[in-house]
Design a protein around this motif. Structure first.
Motif, mmCIF file in Angstrom:
data_model
loop_
_atom_site.group_PDB
_atom_site.id
_atom_site.type_symbol
_atom_site.label_atom_id
_atom_site.label_comp_id
_atom_site.label_asym_id
_atom_site.label_seq_id
_atom_site.Cartn_x
_atom_site.Cartn_y
_atom_site.Cartn_z
ATOM 1 N N HIS A 80 -3.571 0.463 4.375
ATOM 2 C CA HIS A 80 -2.763 1.481 3.715
ATOM 3 C C HIS A 80 -1.287 1.154 3.828
ATOM 4 O O HIS A 80 -0.541 1.264 2.845
ATOM 5 C CB HIS A 80 -3.090 2.865 4.323
ATOM 6 C CG HIS A 80 -2.411 3.991 3.654
ATOM 7 N ND1 HIS A 80 -2.385 4.150 2.289
ATOM 8 C CD2 HIS A 80 -1.706 5.043 4.153
ATOM 9 C CE1 HIS A 80 -1.716 5.236 1.982
ATOM 10 N NE2 HIS A 80 -1.285 5.800 3.095
ATOM 11 N N ARG A 81 -0.864 0.744 5.022
ATOM 12 C CA ARG A 81 0.546 0.356 5.199
ATOM 13 C C ARG A 81 0.878 -0.908 4.404
ATOM 14 O O ARG A 81 1.977 -1.020 3.862
ATOM 15 C CB ARG A 81 0.839 0.092 6.682
ATOM 16 C CG ARG A 81 1.198 1.340 7.433
ATOM 17 C CD ARG A 81 1.665 1.043 8.843
ATOM 18 N NE ARG A 81 0.453 0.936 9.688
ATOM 19 C CZ ARG A 81 0.205 -0.061 10.498
ATOM 20 N NH1 ARG A 81 1.032 -1.046 10.633
ATOM 21 N NH2 ARG A 81 -0.931 -0.087 11.194
ATOM 22 N N VAL A 83 -0.498 -1.897 1.528
ATOM 23 C CA VAL A 83 -0.460 -1.584 0.104
ATOM 24 C C VAL A 83 0.777 -0.755 -0.221
ATOM 25 O O VAL A 83 1.412 -0.955 -1.251
ATOM 26 C CB VAL A 83 -1.748 -0.860 -0.323
ATOM 27 C CG1 VAL A 83 -1.648 -0.345 -1.740
ATOM 28 C CG2 VAL A 83 -2.940 -1.782 -0.180
ATOM 29 N N ASN A 84 1.127 0.208 0.633
ATOM 30 C CA ASN A 84 2.275 1.106 0.345
ATOM 31 C C ASN A 84 3.504 0.516 0.886
ATOM 32 O O ASN A 84 4.297 0.127 1.213
ATOM 33 C CB ASN A 84 2.042 2.482 0.911
ATOM 34 C CG ASN A 84 0.907 3.180 0.163
ATOM 35 O OD1 ASN A 84 0.716 2.906 -1.000
ATOM 36 N ND2 ASN A 84 0.200 4.033 0.843
#
Length: 84
Positions: A80-81, A83-84
């Motif tokens: 998640h980190r 990708v964002n």
């Protein structure tokens, strides 16, 4: 009389050639059987080696999946980190 000796000698020579041919055939047969045994042993060893490698890679894969499952929360947060 010479023709009788020649026929006798010729028969002995033919008998000797026949014996040599039989011996050659037997040696060829034994060599072929020996080569087949060697080839069978090579194939057996290759199958054993392939099985060991398959078990090794399956173990690595299973350990990787287990580790991924164990640390799934951390892995998902890392993705998640990333990708964002």
């Amino acid at each position: 009389m010479a023709s009788t000796d020649d026929k006798k000698r010729q028969k002995e020579n033919l008998d000797q050639l026949k014996d040599e041919a039989e011996g050659r055939d037997a040696r060829i047969k034994k060599r072929r059987e020996h080569q087949q045994k060697l080839e069978a042993e090579r194939k057996r060893k290759k199958r054993i080696r392939m099985a060991k490698m398959a078990v090794f890679w399956f173990g690595i894969f299973a350990i990787g999946l287990y580790a991924l499952t164990w640390f799934s929360k951390d892995f998902v947060s890392w993705l998640h980190r990333l990708v964002n």
